[in-house]
Design an enzyme around this catalytic site. Structure first.
Site, PDB file in Angstrom:
ATOM      1  CD  GLU A 145      -2.660  -7.790   2.101  1.00 37.34           C
ATOM      2  OE1 GLU A 145      -2.214  -6.629   2.002  1.00 37.34           O
ATOM      3  OE2 GLU A 145      -3.476  -8.139   2.968  1.00 37.34           O
ATOM      4  CB  ALA A 160      -0.877  -0.019   1.248  1.00 43.35           C
ATOM      5  CD  GLU A 169       1.188  -5.970   5.070  1.00 47.84           C
ATOM      6  OE1 GLU A 169       2.005  -6.886   5.296  1.00 47.84           O
ATOM      7  OE2 GLU A 169       0.482  -5.931   4.035  1.00 47.84           O
ATOM      8  N   GLY A 191       0.422  -5.179   0.570  1.00 45.47           N
ATOM      9  CA  GLY A 191      -0.691  -5.126  -0.368  1.00 45.47           C
ATOM     10  C   GLY A 191      -0.312  -5.657  -1.749  1.00 45.47           C
TER      11      GLY A 191
HETATM   12  C1  3H9 Z   1       0.434  -2.441   3.266  1.00 44.34           C
HETATM   13  O1  3H9 Z   1       0.690  -2.910   2.204  1.00 44.34           O
HETATM   14  C2  3H9 Z   1      -0.912  -2.528   3.918  1.00 44.34           C
HETATM   15  C3  3H9 Z   1      -1.856  -3.469   3.241  1.00 44.34           C
HETATM   16  O2  3H9 Z   1      -1.742  -4.757   3.789  1.00 44.34           O
HETATM   17  C4  3H9 Z   1      -3.279  -3.074   3.484  1.00 44.34           C
HETATM   18  C5  3H9 Z   1      -3.863  -2.059   2.617  1.00 44.34           C
HETATM   19  C6  3H9 Z   1      -5.335  -1.838   2.819  1.00 44.34           C
HETATM   20  N1  3H9 Z   1       4.607   3.538   0.178  1.00 44.34           N
HETATM   21  O3  3H9 Z   1      13.276   1.713   0.732  1.00 44.34           O
HETATM   22  P1  3H9 Z   1      13.723   2.507  -0.453  1.00 44.34           P
HETATM   23  C7  3H9 Z   1       9.443   4.943  -0.910  1.00 44.34           C
HETATM   24  S1  3H9 Z   1       1.603  -1.605   4.157  1.00 44.34           S
HETATM   25  C8  3H9 Z   1       5.094   4.767  -0.097  1.00 44.34           C
HETATM   26  O4  3H9 Z   1      14.752   3.555  -0.248  1.00 44.34           O
HETATM   27  P2  3H9 Z   1      14.858   0.114  -1.604  1.00 44.34           P
HETATM   28  C9  3H9 Z   1      10.513   5.207   0.126  1.00 44.34           C
HETATM   29  O5  3H9 Z   1      10.051   6.052   1.140  1.00 44.34           O
HETATM   30  C10 3H9 Z   1       3.035  -1.579   3.096  1.00 44.34           C
HETATM   31  N2  3H9 Z   1       6.417   4.977  -0.341  1.00 44.34           N
HETATM   32  O6  3H9 Z   1      14.186   1.555  -1.650  1.00 44.34           O
HETATM   33  C11 3H9 Z   1      11.601   5.832  -0.724  1.00 44.34           C
HETATM   34  O7  3H9 Z   1      11.250   7.180  -0.933  1.00 44.34           O
HETATM   35  P3  3H9 Z   1      12.381   8.305  -1.080  1.00 44.34           P
HETATM   36  C12 3H9 Z   1       3.722  -2.888   3.077  1.00 44.34           C
HETATM   37  C13 3H9 Z   1       7.240   3.929  -0.320  1.00 44.34           C
HETATM   38  O8  3H9 Z   1      15.080  -0.274  -2.996  1.00 44.34           O
HETATM   39  C14 3H9 Z   1      11.468   5.100  -2.050  1.00 44.34           C
HETATM   40  O9  3H9 Z   1      10.148   4.537  -2.060  1.00 44.34           O
HETATM   41  N3  3H9 Z   1       4.951  -2.752   2.324  1.00 44.34           N
HETATM   42  C15 3H9 Z   1       6.778   2.648  -0.049  1.00 44.34           C
HETATM   43  O10 3H9 Z   1      15.983   0.103  -0.632  1.00 44.34           O
HETATM   44  C16 3H9 Z   1      12.460   3.984  -2.221  1.00 44.34           C
HETATM   45  O11 3H9 Z   1      12.403   3.136  -1.091  1.00 44.34           O
HETATM   46  C17 3H9 Z   1       6.098  -2.412   2.896  1.00 44.34           C
HETATM   47  O12 3H9 Z   1       6.191  -2.253   4.080  1.00 44.34           O
HETATM   48  C18 3H9 Z   1       5.391   2.464   0.202  1.00 44.34           C
HETATM   49  N4  3H9 Z   1       4.873   1.259   0.452  1.00 44.34           N
HETATM   50  O13 3H9 Z   1      13.752  -0.835  -0.997  1.00 44.34           O
HETATM   51  C19 3H9 Z   1       7.281  -2.257   1.970  1.00 44.34           C
HETATM   52  N5  3H9 Z   1       7.826   1.793  -0.082  1.00 44.34           N
HETATM   53  O14 3H9 Z   1      13.164   7.925  -2.292  1.00 44.34           O
HETATM   54  C20 3H9 Z   1       8.001  -0.966   2.262  1.00 44.34           C
HETATM   55  C21 3H9 Z   1       8.891   2.539  -0.393  1.00 44.34           C
HETATM   56  O15 3H9 Z   1      11.610   9.568  -1.197  1.00 44.34           O
HETATM   57  N6  3H9 Z   1       9.095  -0.720   1.353  1.00 44.34           N
HETATM   58  N7  3H9 Z   1       8.557   3.827  -0.533  1.00 44.34           N
HETATM   59  O16 3H9 Z   1      13.184   8.229   0.189  1.00 44.34           O
HETATM   60  C22 3H9 Z   1      10.274  -1.378   1.417  1.00 44.34           C
HETATM   61  O17 3H9 Z   1      10.470  -2.274   2.212  1.00 44.34           O
HETATM   62  C23 3H9 Z   1      11.360  -0.923   0.502  1.00 44.34           C
HETATM   63  O18 3H9 Z   1      11.053   0.362   0.083  1.00 44.34           O
HETATM   64  C24 3H9 Z   1      11.566  -1.823  -0.743  1.00 44.34           C
HETATM   65  C25 3H9 Z   1      12.573  -1.120  -1.695  1.00 44.34           C
HETATM   66  C26 3H9 Z   1      12.109  -3.169  -0.314  1.00 44.34           C
HETATM   67  C27 3H9 Z   1      10.282  -2.006  -1.502  1.00 44.34           C
END
Ligand code: 3H9
Length: 689
Positions: free
Chosen positions: A105, A63, A125, A102
């Site tokens: 999901e 999400a 999450e 998400g």
């Molecule tokens: C969810 O899914 C809830 C659902 O179950 C329910 C819904 C109803 N959103 O980490 P990075 C940004 S909860 C917005 O440096 P990497 C991040 O801030 C979500 N922004 O890159 C950064 O911005 P900036 C569950 C996001 O390659 C840029 O993207 N998912 C999101 O080292 C690059 O990120 C997670 O918890 C996001 N979801 O790692 C996954 N994700 O450049 C969270 C990232 O301005 N994300 N950004 O600083 C991660 O674990 C890592 O970002 C990922 C990439 C592994 C994907």
């Protein structure tokens, strides 16, 4: 459709491509693109099967975290998922990068999933104080069973594609770099073999097998009680998996939705989401742009092979960077090297790596008694005795030895680095790299920018920190820098509180229950009460003097503020209790009953106030950097977001009110900072800075 989605038709396969950098998070436009794209593909008679794939570095990573807390807009994720799951044609998710939260999901509502070998899937999450709120809690256990779902969801692990295939999360691996072709070929196979439209929600074998076995959950809770202490989300995730096992799918979804709503609107998740962004912000330095030239660091010199120097050396050896370590005496050098070896051998014994790896790392270490041997090092870190004259002497010598362009770093935790830099003719090369003990374990590194430190030296230090696996915060020169400057506030109040009426174990209990790994007195006992204590000069003036004089120097002597048994279990000490009462009586202090609330406020609010002063003075870039320092350096509970975020959560008006009340009762230790006053006057928080 909108511009983040693109539907093309190749033969009889519709390919819906999402493109929403950086991570294809499920923002309103992405949800809309899925909903509309699948709808169009269903309506198109030429399309017999649909592939859902993403451009850029990753499949949907979850999400859009920035949307939480805002009013919903566009189609809901459930609408998009229903469109996929109820499609009359097979929908295949094509996964590369990370399918997280998400994102996974969504993939779990597809009828099939293919992935490249480097892809990873997970429901992380929990790390954001949440649970999968788009059916993931009900679908995952239906594929992998309760035990694996418990492990994956409460740890938030990213599982590699090969393991996903073994667990049944992914149906087929396709060649790396050829995801699109592989997914289309798979879709054709599904059509050719007339495979069914698999809906995970209807697969009940795994959950039925787990039904009637409540011990799965109870054992899991017991085994992880320490790890989950204070966090709400792990328990909520467990309850959802219990629901998946015990209830029909639709009922389970209701439980998931109720618990998700509770978490997403609560303070813990807000705090953990704040930490997620803070962890990424902390690397960004406004006046040191991304293209600042980096100094290649291929070899490191360390001066001092004591506990700190040795621990620092291990960080570089672990990352394959050769280290020359200098001591003044052979015996100290041998002892330092032997300690490093012993640490590595212990890790090897625990199975963390092989004995060959021990030798490989030790092979990168060059011990020497000659400082001249540091002449080729790219980065030199001084970790000698904390004394200004000694440090300046070392830097004076280094100036003559170090090559042009080398970074000259000090590991001081307290001394003025601007003054240290006066000992060299190249102050632009001088920086503080404040490692926390044990330096090979603790994640935090305070990178301390002195007046004349060059941008290149700062940028390189941040990059080196990342390379050795640290979380670095850039701070300015001031007594104690950021971390210890806040700590000093808490320690002062803790000491005052035990004179005024509390006992050490009362203070420790309150702070432990708040979520810190241990209270200040347990921490002092662990570190050793005699650090910085001088036997010759000690005259029983402070409680600490008296404890040390009695040889109660902490855990290592079996007694400190607490008594310790052989296993180092602590019990409150009647001896210490009497000492405190006697000491207070001698000083004419009228002891009183002190509430737990007062203990907490007295210990934490002055830290928040000090953080505000640090911001005012420009010694930290942002409030969230201070939070990172305290989360990674001192174990501040993530679910409270760090001291500054906690201040915002409590309300800065309340913090200020208490500081003023304490100031009127107890004096200027509680003098509010100008920034705190200003923010309250403007009705703002640190988050608004
Ligand atoms: C969810 O899914 C809830 C659902 O179950 C329910 C819904 C109803 N959103 O980490 P990075 C940004 S909860 C917005 O440096 P990497 C991040 O801030 C979500 N922004 O890159 C950064 O911005 P900036 C569950 C996001 O390659 C840029 O993207 N998912 C999101 O080292 C690059 O990120 C997670 O918890 C996001 N979801 O790692 C996954 N994700 O450049 C969270 C990232 O301005 N994300 N950004 O600083 C991660 O674990 C890592 O970002 C990922 C990439 C592994 C994907």
């Amino acid at each position: 459709m909108n511009d983040v989605g693109d539907l093309t038709v190749e033969g009889d396969i519709g390919v819906l491509t999402l493109n929403s950098p950086p991570v294809n998070a499920l923002s309103a436009p992405v949800r809309e693109a899925i909903h509309e794209g699948i709808k169009q593909a269903i309506a198109d008679d030429k399309v017999k099967a649909i592939v859902l794939i993403c451009d850029g570095r990753t499949f949907i990573a979850g999400a859009d975290i920035t949307e939480f807390g805002k009013a919903p807009s566009g189609p809901s994720l459930f609408d998009a998922q229903d469109m996929i799951e109820n499609a009359p044609k097979p929908v295949i998710a094509a996964i590369h990068g990370t399918a997280l939260g998400g994102g996974l999901e969504v993939a779990l509502t597809c009828h099939y999933r293919v992935a490249v070998p480097s892809a990873k899937c997970g429901l992380p999450e929990v790390n954001l104080g949440l649970l999968p709120g788009a059916g993931g809690t009900q679908r995952l256990p239906r594929i992998v069973g309760a035990q694996k779902a418990l492990e994956m969801m409460t740890a938030g692990t990213h599982v590699g594609a090969k393991q996903c295939l073994e667990m049944g999360l992914v149906d087929e691996l396709v060649e790396e770099g050829k995801l699109r072709e592989g997914a289309i070929a798979f879709a054709k196979k599904v059509l050719a073999e007339n495979r069914p439209l698999v809906k995970i929600r209807e697969q009940n074998d795994k959950v039925e097998a787990d039904r009637g076995h409540p011990e799965i959950f109870e054992n899991f809770r017991k085994a992880n009680a320490r790890k989950f202490r204070g966090f709400l989300a792990p328990e909520y995730n467990i309850q959802c998996i219990e629901a998946a096992v015990n209830l029909p799918f639709e009922e389970g979804i209701k439980v998931e939705q109720k618990l998700f709503r509770e978490l997403v609107t609560g303070t813990q998740s807000a705090a953990q989401r704040h930490v997620f962004f803070a962890e990424r912000q902390v690397w960004k330095i406004p006046d040191v742009p991304k293209d600042t030239p980096i100094i290649p660091v291929e070899s490191v010199g360390i001066i001092g092979a004591g506990t700190m120097g040795g621990g620092i050396a291990m960080n570089f050896l672990n990352s394959g960077i050769p280290v020359t370590i200098v001591e003044t005496k052979q015996e100290a050098l041998d002892r330092g090297v032997a300690t490093i070896r012993k640490n590595y051998e212990n890790s090897a014994k625990k199975g963390r790596f092989s004995m060959e790896e021990v030798e490989k790392r030790m092979g990168l270490l060059t011990p020497t008694l000659k400082m001249e041997d540091l002449g080729t090092a790219d980065l030199i870190i001084e970790a000698v005795f904390e004394n200004m004259d000694v440090k300046k002497d070392v830097f004076g010598k280094l100036d003559k030895i170090a090559k042009n362009g080398a970074i000259l770093a000090t590991n001081t935790s307290a001394l003025n680095i601007d003054e240290i830099a006066t000992a060299v003719k190249r102050p632009e090369a001088v920086i503080g790299l404040h490692f926390f003990s044990p330096a090979n374990v603790m994640k935090l590194l305070e990178v301390v920018r002195a007046d004349k430190t060059s941008k290149s030296v700062i940028a390189t230090s941040m990059q080196v920190a990342k390379k050795i696996g640290k979380v670095a915060a850039l701070v300015g020169v001031c007594p104690g820098f950021v971390g210890n400057r806040l700590l000093a506030q808490r320690q002062r109040e803790a000491q005052k509180l035990i004179m005024e009426g509390a006992m050490p174990w009362d203070v420790d209990r309150v702070l432990y229950d708040f979520g810190l790994p241990m209270g200040p007195f347990a921490m002092s006992d662990l570190a050793g009460l005699d650090i910085g204590w001088n036997k010759e000069k000690s005259k029983g003036e402070t409680l600490r003097d008296r404890l040390c004089e009695m040889d109660r120097r902490g855990q290592k002597t079996g007694a400190g503020y607490y008594d310790y048994d052989e296993e180092r279990n602590a019990t409150p000490s009647p001896v210490v209790e009497k000492m405190i009462l006697d000491y207070a009586a001698e000083k004419g202090i009228n002891r009183r009953q002190i509430s737990d609330d007062e203990i907490l406020e007295r210990c934490i609010y002055p830290m928040i106030n000090e953080g505000a002063k640090i911001l005012e003075e420009g010694k930290a870039i942002r409030a969230s950097d201070i939070d990172i320092v305290w989360i990674y350096g001192y174990g501040f509970p993530r679910y409270r977001g760090g001291p500054m975020f906690y201040g915002d959560t409590v309300g800065l008006d309340k913090v200020l009110g208490k500081m003023k009340e304490f100031q009127s009762q107890m004096g200027d230790d509680f003098k509010p900072s100008a920034l705190l006053e200003k923010l309250v006057a403007e009705g703002k928080g640190f988050k608004d800075l």
